[in-house]
Write a protein that holds these residues in place. Structure first.
Motif, PDB file in Angstrom:
ATOM      1  N   THR B 184       0.836  -1.207   0.000  1.00 50.77           N
ATOM      2  CA  THR B 184       0.000   0.000   0.000  1.00 50.77           C
ATOM      3  C   THR B 184       0.870   1.256   0.000  1.00 50.77           C
ATOM      4  O   THR B 184       0.683   2.164  -0.819  1.00 50.77           O
ATOM      5  N   TYR B 185       1.828   1.307   0.905  1.00 48.86           N
ATOM      6  CA  TYR B 185       2.665   2.512   1.007  1.00 48.86           C
ATOM      7  C   TYR B 185       3.566   2.661  -0.218  1.00 48.86           C
ATOM      8  O   TYR B 185       3.770   3.765  -0.712  1.00 48.86           O
ATOM      9  N   GLU B 186       4.087   1.546  -0.694  1.00 52.27           N
ATOM     10  CA  GLU B 186       4.938   1.634  -1.887  1.00 52.27           C
ATOM     11  C   GLU B 186       4.173   2.214  -3.061  1.00 52.27           C
ATOM     12  O   GLU B 186       4.709   3.024  -3.822  1.00 52.27           O
ATOM     13  N   THR B 191       8.341   5.309   1.403  1.00 53.44           N
ATOM     14  CA  THR B 191       9.082   4.275   2.110  1.00 53.44           C
ATOM     15  C   THR B 191       8.614   4.319   3.556  1.00 53.44           C
ATOM     16  O   THR B 191       8.939   5.247   4.294  1.00 53.44           O
ATOM     17  N   ALA B 192       7.799   3.339   3.936  1.00 56.77           N
ATOM     18  CA  ALA B 192       7.285   3.275   5.307  1.00 56.77           C
ATOM     19  C   ALA B 192       7.907   2.054   5.967  1.00 56.77           C
ATOM     20  O   ALA B 192       7.729   0.929   5.496  1.00 56.77           O
ATOM     21  N   LEU B 213      10.076   8.364   7.083  1.00 58.27           N
ATOM     22  CA  LEU B 213      11.122   9.265   7.562  1.00 58.27           C
ATOM     23  C   LEU B 213      10.831  10.697   7.111  1.00 58.27           C
ATOM     24  O   LEU B 213      10.557  10.945   5.939  1.00 58.27           O
ATOM     25  N   ALA B 214      10.857  11.613   8.060  1.00 56.22           N
ATOM     26  CA  ALA B 214      10.654  13.035   7.744  1.00 56.22           C
ATOM     27  C   ALA B 214      11.104  13.843   8.952  1.00 56.22           C
ATOM     28  O   ALA B 214      10.852  13.441  10.100  1.00 56.22           O
ATOM     29  N   ASN B 215      11.747  14.963   8.675  1.00 58.43           N
ATOM     30  CA  ASN B 215      12.289  15.775   9.769  1.00 58.43           C
ATOM     31  C   ASN B 215      11.221  16.257  10.731  1.00 58.43           C
ATOM     32  O   ASN B 215      11.499  16.555  11.880  1.00 58.43           O
ATOM     33  N   GLY B 279      16.875   9.499  13.346  1.00 58.24           N
ATOM     34  CA  GLY B 279      16.108  10.510  12.608  1.00 58.24           C
ATOM     35  C   GLY B 279      14.740  10.686  13.224  1.00 58.24           C
ATOM     36  O   GLY B 279      14.530  10.350  14.394  1.00 58.24           O
ATOM     37  N   ARG B 280      13.838  11.206  12.406  1.00 58.38           N
ATOM     38  CA  ARG B 280      12.468  11.357  12.888  1.00 58.38           C
ATOM     39  C   ARG B 280      11.518  10.710  11.886  1.00 58.38           C
ATOM     40  O   ARG B 280      11.828  10.561  10.707  1.00 58.38           O
ATOM     41  N   GLY B 281      10.380  10.274  12.395  1.00 55.33           N
ATOM     42  CA  GLY B 281       9.441   9.583  11.521  1.00 55.33           C
ATOM     43  C   GLY B 281       7.995   9.942  11.824  1.00 55.33           C
ATOM     44  O   GLY B 281       7.660  10.333  12.940  1.00 55.33           O
ATOM     45  N   ILE B 282       7.171   9.808  10.796  1.00 56.28           N
ATOM     46  CA  ILE B 282       5.726  10.042  10.911  1.00 56.28           C
ATOM     47  C   ILE B 282       5.039   8.683  10.876  1.00 56.28           C
ATOM     48  O   ILE B 282       5.243   7.912   9.944  1.00 56.28           O
ATOM     49  N   GLU B 283       4.233   8.414  11.873  1.00 57.03           N
ATOM     50  CA  GLU B 283       3.522   7.135  11.894  1.00 57.03           C
ATOM     51  C   GLU B 283       2.346   7.187  10.935  1.00 57.03           C
ATOM     52  O   GLU B 283       1.511   8.078  11.025  1.00 57.03           O
TER      53      GLU B 283
END
Lengths: 446, 446
Positions: B184-186, B191-192, B213-215, B279-283
């Motif tokens: 689904t994400y691809e 890239t989840a 991944l996102a700041n 790093g930082r990530g968004i769920e």
């Protein structure tokens, strides 16, 4: 879809709480489950029909040049204070306080919010005409929710709003909606008659309701029965052509057809007696032209070509999407179950394997399934190890318009049986011919 | 769609209230409008992306054998009293009283209701495995809604629930969800990364979150950067094949990848230093296996092959559908605006007419529009009487991945210009070649 892997919880008994046939069949066919008074889960089969109806509504709105968006279910009370309806609306409005103690509500309709969107972004005649609509869940806290999805509290509605620079343009938008609704209902296999209506709490000058004739309808209707023979059919409509659209509206609204709210006995008596009919109807949609009621109250103005500011002309137009499932069943069923029109059926065709486990029958069914899928037609294949009678009863109950029956005896002759749910007639043919026939039938229902 | 007839209210200025880039661009590109704290209208452009994301989620769930239905937004409190969560849930649950003074709530999730549906209709291992899911609006009354749709109060979520006869089957369902989510994400160009998570108020043993991944992500993440190179690609998955599905999960969860909640410094230090990243990530999703927590509390039992009654094994699995728009923009933008991945773009391609009113340019644009529509690719055609710079700025802001620029000078040579939003590179070619190229590009994104 193979029934052995599906979730289709059909009921053998008639549920005691269901007073009308659509509610009864929707429960028995495993389409819905009540979660609270007037609040339903849409089980897989019901959800498929709901999605199909939604899709038809979207397609016809987009064809008419209307633009989809989506407003939230919850709204701030302040918007409704601007129009004055927060206090007027009464107990049908579900009022909510959030954790910050702010007044919210579950939207029963969206005139205020769409006017807010409009005034935030549009201020010139150059951006008109504009019609925005959405299909979203609404809530009306009915005192006595009943008849299943026909009078639920949480219900799915398409509501659209036109914005126009003057009355003529707004009346064209009104007409455009009427024609797009006629096509929408026809595609669902329904005869929905536009009837002059009285304006409700939304307010309005010109307004028509669309009614489907059914004995269980909530409204008494008076009509010239020639109105039921009118069809849009395949005619091309140019929705920008004001004259063409107006002519279609005239064609569909000239013969007498009114609800008890607007009925006029003297006019009705001029209808030739042989055509004068009284019956009952289910309301499945309504269109309103209400002018500047909301735009004046909420300051939604546009600059005209001449450079003056005027409140924008509006109307609002609704289709009861979830209620339509009930209306369609009321209009199309027999004592064995539902009979879905091809336009809205959850599956185009059912496959019944008379002898599950028989190598030839299993292979033939799998072959039919594959061939139908390749044509974009997903069948519901009853691959359970059940006797034929039970399989037929399930298929009749859930109402797929076509059934292919596959058994060892037919296969010896190279044939399967294609049966129409509506007429009950069957015809033997090769599996390939059955696939071709189904493909042809659905070619008109894309 | 012609821009002159569309509703695309782009903003020139950066809105002061938006702290992160996705929120800023969604407002500027006319995708959303705030109606109350954490409650948004989805304007036409935003709605198109939302629908596209929804469609991908549906397709991949159905491919995995999961069955869609639809539960209502409002739920009776009594169901939540059975599980004990009505009191536990705290102020994030929006509690409502209806006109009969009954306790209701706006569903923040659906474990109780789906368990209720299951126990009402299923009681045998023969009807298992079963996974039901829906995509429906939820409400969580966040104390501080912020970041636009990333942390809204009314949000769209896919939540699915598996029902299995034993732990092994339930773990296969867990794995099946992991693989279907990866795909689904691809398809959305994301890239989840699945990361071992701590179990929240839903409870659970095995649980993974999917992080982009996102700041601007809300979670700190620790990972072996080789994990970002893993791709499912076009490989065929047989979702019934337990071994194959388990192997894919192993492949995607062996390299170190954890959030601060489950981070283990000692294990992390074994990752080669060159690959060790913080790093930082968004769920954007989470899967849970929680066994019999709800089925025991609510009496959802099945009879096994051996004839004994056992509480059904369950898990719940969610994708943040509306939040994904924000996550995709955070992961894919530049200083001019959004860069939509082809899988989710609101329109596959934009057409910019450099000289509206020039007969040749107008005809070429109309021809391109027609040819693209015939291939099932609806372009957004900027037919406004605006200067080229303004048209380019709008196209860059709203982020369509491809643009065809049409002007009199190019047409004299028989060419138009095809420009990639991502690379910024342009290529001259005939209109026919441009249509062919766009068709090829989107062939992989049906």
């Amino acid at each position: 879809m193979r029934l052995s892997r599906y979730f289709l919880p059909v009921l053998k008994e008639n549920p005691a709480e269901a007073q009308i046939v659509s509610h009864r069949y929707m429960l028995r066919a495993g389409m819905i489950k009540q979660q609270a008074a007037g609040i339903y889960s849409w089980l897989p089969l019901g959800y498929r029909v709901l999605r199909r109806i939604e899709e038809i509504v979207h397609q016809e709105q987009i064809r008419a040049g209307h633009i989809p968006l989506l407003m939230p279910t919850l709204q701030p009370a302040d918007l409704w204070r601007e129009s004055g309806r927060y206090d007027d609306y009464g107990q049908e409005m579900l009022r909510i306080k959030d954790r910050q103690d702010r007044d919210m509500l579950y939207g029963p309709t969206n005139e205020e919010m769409i006017t807010d969107i409009f005034r935030s972004h549009v201020n010139s005649y150059k951006d008109l005409p504009l019609t925005l609509y959405h299909i979203q869940w609404k809530f009306r806290d009915e005192m006595r929710p009943r008849f299943g999805v026909m009078r639920g509290r949480e219900f799915l509605m398409k509501d659209g709003y036109n914005f126009d620079v003057d009355r003529d343009a707004a009346l064209h938008a009104y007409n455009r909606h009427m024609v797009s609704y006629l096509r929408t209902y026809e595609r669902m296999g329904l005869t929905a008659i536009p009837m002059r209506a009285a304006s409700g709490p939304i307010g309005g000058d010109n307004t028509h309701e669309f009614l489907v004739l059914a004995n269980t309808g909530e409204s008494e209707v008076f009509y010239d029965d020639r109105v039921t023979g009118l069809k849009l059919g395949q005619r091309e409509i140019d929705y920008d052509d004001r004259d063409q659209v107006a002519k279609v509206c005239e064609e569909f609204t000239t013969l007498y057809a009114r609800t008890d709210e607007t009925h006029d006995e003297a006019v009705f008596n001029q209808v030739p007696e042989a055509h004068r009919k009284v019956g009952r109807g289910i309301e499945v949609g309504q269109i309103f032209y209400f002018g500047t009621k909301y735009s004046e109250a909420m300051g939604a103005e546009v600059v005209t070509k001449e450079g003056t500011k005027v409140p924008v002309e509006m109307g609002s137009h609704g289709i009861g999407v979830s209620r339509l499932l009930g209306a369609i069943i009321e209009a199309s069923h027999d004592d064995k179950g539902i009979i879905w029109p091809e336009g809205v059926t959850p599956f185009p065709v059912g496959i019944v394997n008379l002898k599950q486990g028989d190598a030839a029958a299993d292979a033939a069914c799998a072959g039919l399934e594959k061939a139908l899928l390749a044509r974009g037609l997903e069948p519901l294949y009853d691959d359970r190890d059940e006797r034929a009678g039970a399989k037929f009863a399930t298929m009749d109950l859930i109402g797929l318009p076509w059934r292919i029956t596959v058994g060892p005896r037919g296969l010896e002759k190279g044939v399967v049986e294609l049966t129409s749910r509506r007429s009950g007639t069957s015809e033997e043919m090769s599996p390939e011919a059955a696939v071709d026939r189904i493909t042809q039938i659905y070619a008109a229902h894309k």
